[in-house]
Motif scaffolding. Structure first.
Motif, short mmCIF file in Angstrom:
data_model
loop_
_atom_site.label_atom_id
_atom_site.label_comp_id
_atom_site.label_asym_id
_atom_site.label_seq_id
_atom_site.Cartn_x
_atom_site.Cartn_y
_atom_site.Cartn_z
N SER A 1 0.82 -1.21 0.00
CA SER A 1 0.00 0.00 0.00
C SER A 1 0.86 1.26 0.00
CB SER A 1 -0.94 0.00 1.21
OG SER A 1 -0.19 -0.05 2.42
N ILE B 1 -3.97 2.58 6.36
CA ILE B 1 -5.12 3.48 6.32
C ILE B 1 -4.73 4.80 5.64
CG2 ILE B 1 -6.70 4.83 7.75
CD1 ILE B 1 -6.65 2.53 9.75
N TRP B 2 -3.54 5.32 5.98
CA TRP B 2 -3.08 6.55 5.33
C TRP B 2 -2.89 6.33 3.83
CZ3 TRP B 2 1.67 6.58 2.82
CH2 TRP B 2 2.01 7.80 2.21
N SER C 1 -4.23 4.07 1.89
CA SER C 1 -5.53 3.85 1.23
C SER C 1 -6.25 5.17 1.01
CB SER C 1 -6.39 2.91 2.07
OG SER C 1 -5.76 1.67 2.26
N SER C 2 -6.23 6.03 2.01
CA SER C 2 -6.88 7.34 1.85
C SER C 2 -6.21 8.14 0.75
CB SER C 2 -6.82 8.10 3.17
OG SER C 2 -7.42 7.37 4.22
N SER C 3 -4.87 8.08 0.71
CA SER C 3 -4.14 8.81 -0.34
C SER C 3 -4.47 8.26 -1.72
CB SER C 3 -2.63 8.70 -0.07
OG SER C 3 -1.89 9.30 -1.12
N VAL D 1 -7.21 6.64 -2.67
CA VAL D 1 -8.59 6.99 -3.01
C VAL D 1 -8.67 8.43 -3.52
CG1 VAL D 1 -10.89 7.42 -2.04
CG2 VAL D 1 -9.67 5.31 -1.48
N PHE D 2 -7.95 9.32 -2.86
CA PHE D 2 -7.94 10.72 -3.28
C PHE D 2 -7.34 10.88 -4.66
CE2 PHE D 2 -5.69 14.85 -3.40
CZ PHE D 2 -6.80 15.69 -3.32
N TYR E 1 -9.68 9.47 -7.30
CA TYR E 1 -10.81 10.38 -7.50
C TYR E 1 -10.43 11.54 -8.42
CZ TYR E 1 -14.43 13.82 -6.51
OH TYR E 1 -15.43 14.76 -6.63
#
Length: 314
Positions: free
Chosen positions: A103, A197-198, A200-202, A204-205, A208
């Motif tokens: 990740s 988690i960090w 994954s958030s990055s 996803v951003f 997007y």
């Protein structure tokens, strides 16, 4: 109750068989690709290590389950319990750390060139092999305590608290050293989960923003396929979500067994949850990596004539 317990063990055995075959399938693909001299992507080395770790996780839990189905509950002695649990814990830690590396690597890879991670993009591929070796060393060392405290199942009561794992047991001494060690070995897990988690958030951003740009570039009549980088990112993102979900549920059950009460159905449920990610991840990789089905379809087309019956001659 007995029928319920047997059905759970058969379900776990099915997970072990299909999951091990799937992970061996993935691992074999990467080994054959490397032997043939074909170019591997940087993440392929991590995925091969993940497949190996998942296979060890499944086998170290699946073999005891098979012995229970065969009504050989006490087939492990102290040495067998130590080795089996040690392999399971090391493999589980490798699965966690490798998923974390996947990740983090992918988050840096797809980061914009203007970001602060841009300068690390060229260096990251060179750090994959040393990072994998470091994961092996750390997991082999931090789980050595299992070789001391893990024992064969204990059926007698004494002053020491016994944590029963059906196949093996461990003596839990309420001391400051034990609590401190438990806290120390939990730190890498928490750090890895935080990084995932960090990352994954990055991802996803970034995905997007990429989707927003693609909508402006392509017309509504076109249905463009996602680029290989985007497909790889989506695959790793799915793996991370699966891992975090199953790991969190399993951790809740484990904490309940340690601090409240350990029951056979909780041990079985925890084992099932711990095997979900290793058993499902190879099928996610097979369905998302277009190289794998193409390669084995080509291999099958070469082998098919040898299996076809020879024509009759008159």
């Amino acid at each position: 109750m007995i029928a319920n317990d047997i059905s759970v063990r058969i379900l776990f055995l099915s997970q072990t068989v299909f999951g091990t075959l799937g992970n061996s399938f993935i691992l074999g693909f990467y080994i054959i690709t490397s032997v043939r001299g074909l170019r591997l992507k940087p993440t392929d080395f991590l995925l091969s290590q993940l497949s190996l770790a998942n296979s060890l996780v499944l086998l170290s839990k699946g073999i005891p389950q098979l012995m229970v189905i065969l009504r050989r509950n006490n087939f492990l002695d102290d040495v067998g319990c130590k080795l089996l649990f040690y392999i399971h814990r090391v493999a589980r830690g490798l699965s966690l750390s490798t998923t974390c590396l996947l990740s983090g690597f992918q988050a840096i890879t797809i980061s914009p060139m203007s970001s602060r991670w841009a300068e690390f993009k060229t260096r990251v591929p060179k750090c994959i092999v040393p990072s994998c070796l470091l994961c092996w060393i750390l997991n082999l060392l931090t789980n050595c305590i299992i070789l001391v405290y893990m024992k064969a199942p204990v059926r007698r009561e004494n002053t020491t608290k016994i944590q029963d794992f059906i196949f093996c047991s461990v003596s839990i001494h309420a001391s400051l050293i034990t609590s401190l060690y438990t806290f120390i070995i939990s730190i890498p897990d928490v750090v890895c989960l935080g990084i995932m988690i960090w990352a994954s958030s990055s991802m996803v951003f970034v995905l997007y923003r990429h989707h927003q740009r693609v909508q402006h570039i392509h017309s509504t009549r076109l249905s463009p396929r996602a680029s290989p980088v985007v497909r790889a990112t989506q695959t790793i993102l799915l793996l991370v979500i699966m891992f975090v979900s199953f790991y969190s549920l399993n951790s809740i059950l484990v904490l309940h067994m340690i601090f409240v009460k350990s029951q056979p159905w909780l041990v079985n449920s925890s084992a099932l949850l711990a095997a979900e990610f290793p058993s499902f991840s190879p099928f996610v990789l097979t369905s998302t990596d277009s190289r794998i089905p193409k390669y084995f379809l080509a291999l099958w087309s070469r082998l098919k004539p040898s299996f076809s019956p020879s024509p009759l001659r008159y």
